[in-house]
Design an enzyme around this catalytic site. Sequence first.
Site, short mmCIF file in Angstrom:
data_model
loop_
_atom_site.label_atom_id
_atom_site.label_comp_id
_atom_site.label_asym_id
_atom_site.label_seq_id
_atom_site.Cartn_x
_atom_site.Cartn_y
_atom_site.Cartn_z
CD GLU A 112 -2.93 -1.15 2.32
OE1 GLU A 112 -3.27 -0.08 2.83
OE2 GLU A 112 -3.32 -2.25 2.72
CG HIS A 226 -8.34 6.30 1.49
ND1 HIS A 226 -8.38 5.97 0.15
CD2 HIS A 226 -7.72 5.26 2.11
CE1 HIS A 226 -7.83 4.77 -0.02
NE2 HIS A 226 -7.41 4.32 1.15
NE ARG A 272 -3.93 5.85 2.85
CZ ARG A 272 -4.36 5.02 3.78
NH1 ARG A 272 -4.90 5.49 4.87
NH2 ARG A 272 -4.24 3.73 3.62
CG HIS A 329 -9.16 6.75 5.56
ND1 HIS A 329 -10.15 5.82 5.42
CD2 HIS A 329 -8.00 6.07 5.77
CE1 HIS A 329 -9.62 4.59 5.52
NE2 HIS A 329 -8.33 4.72 5.77
NE ARG A 364 -4.05 5.78 9.55
CZ ARG A 364 -4.45 4.81 8.72
NH1 ARG A 364 -3.76 3.68 8.63
NH2 ARG A 364 -5.52 4.96 7.99
C1 SIN Z 1 -6.93 1.11 2.71
O1 SIN Z 1 -7.26 -0.05 2.67
O2 SIN Z 1 -6.62 1.79 1.74
C2 SIN Z 1 -6.94 1.78 4.05
C3 SIN Z 1 -5.97 1.16 4.94
C4 SIN Z 1 -5.62 2.11 6.02
O3 SIN Z 1 -6.22 3.18 6.13
O4 SIN Z 1 -4.69 1.82 6.77
#
Ligand code: SIN
Length: 510
Positions: A112, A226, A272, A329, A364
Amino acid sequence: MAFYDIIIVGSGIAALTAADKLAMDRNVIIFTKSNKTASNSFQAQGGIAAAVDADDRWEDHFQDTLVAGCQHNDTENLQTLIQSGPGQLAELVKSGLEFDLNADGTWNLGREGGHLKRRILHAQGDGTGKALVTFMLEKVKNKVTIIENEAVVDLIVENNQCVGVTTKNCNGDVMNQIADSTILATGGCGELFLYTSNDRTVTGDGVAMAYRAGAELADMEFIQFHPTLLYNGIRTLGLISEAVRGEGARLIDQDGQFIMEGVHELKDLAPRDIVARTIFTKINKGSRVYLDITKVTNFSSRFPTIYQLCVKNGIDVERGLLPVIPGAHFMIGGVRAGRDGRTSMDGLYAVGEVACTGVHGANRIASNSLLEGIVFGNMTAEAILTREREAAIRKSYSVKKGNQLIKLPTKQSIKQRMMHHVGVVRNEADLLAMKDWLETFDFFQVNLTNLSFSEIEIVNMLTTAWLITTSALMRRESRGTHYRLDYPLLNGRETREEIIRIQLEYEEIK
Ligand code: SIN
């Protein structure tokens, strides 16, 4: 009046982890204003980040978190979090939690935003939160009392010591509940914003009640947006996990151009805040933005929750283009707390998203929040179990008489204004306009016991919105999730000389 050893407010992963351990030796009661699965933890899709792969090291996870967090992180707490992660996940596996594995029995690790390596453990594809919370609820069954549909209205404080909470149930009964230790685990505040991935119950209650009680807060300006919420042109429909980009999905504009090309070396997997701002800017200029999933193999089986979300909302998954927009988010700031959950107020602990332990810095990194709930949930419980008991004075505390509030806005008007004025991109004029509007309502120093559930939520939303807005006005720089058009962007790695140069150049451009 009722007396307990421990009261926990909230029922997400941090609450359940702490409850499970505390219940070994204390009587524990959980209050949750809705049902026990109404939490962001339950909805979490991404997973849990941990350096469990043979090629990974805790130092790498630590470093990626610092870079994403723009060096605003509390490095001691972060090191504890990251070093403890693999051991605590192994404990969960030992007690029966199943993470997804490859055919050869090794961890099936996802990737991610901001992570340079594959290190995200997940369970049931994109249903990690549901799997984890269900597992923990089973563990605490018969050990912990869980009271649903009873809202904690306020903390009860005596001589700067939290001695319990005042609750209101859906029949309107107001009760004082006294405890030696009270743990806030109420989650964040996503519902303050028009576009959000959060459960609708997440209205900033913990922060607002801690503020009213006089506990210290920190970093409230840092709200994470997000990048990819599914969007139908009017409203957001739910989260599309970053893990989808980890499996090869790319962000494109309406002309089919890859929008992260040339923006950051990690492209679609940049931290992010950077991806969210890029999408926001595109949309603001009039383009639609899509997540192109045509290169993701086995989309429906790897991401069953997201697949169902699309189908339910009439999005044609076969076409491979999911319309997206950024939305609120995660609340990075919150009630200032140590890794043992201790706050500035005796008897009061905070853990999970409501707490600000500093581990996330200014932005984060993905999948560190379930980890935080597990690791610091355990540490909070251990601290309470091993510390000399701070007994609350078990006397009768009178229930304060409530105010009748005259004027409150609708939730929708708060959400629209917060999104517009205190959203992905901010500036002084918008922040001041928001602050002025908020201050036309009388939400300071109110006693909430006479209000309905919905009115209590509105007061908490106003309070938390005001805390975010005033903090955003005070931080005169752009860093991580706090991006102000009127201040240059810093990543925390600049030297003093570089900061001066960046500021001078910025002034010239302005
Ligand atoms: C996501 O699945 O994109 C969110 C995961 C997170 O916020 O840690």
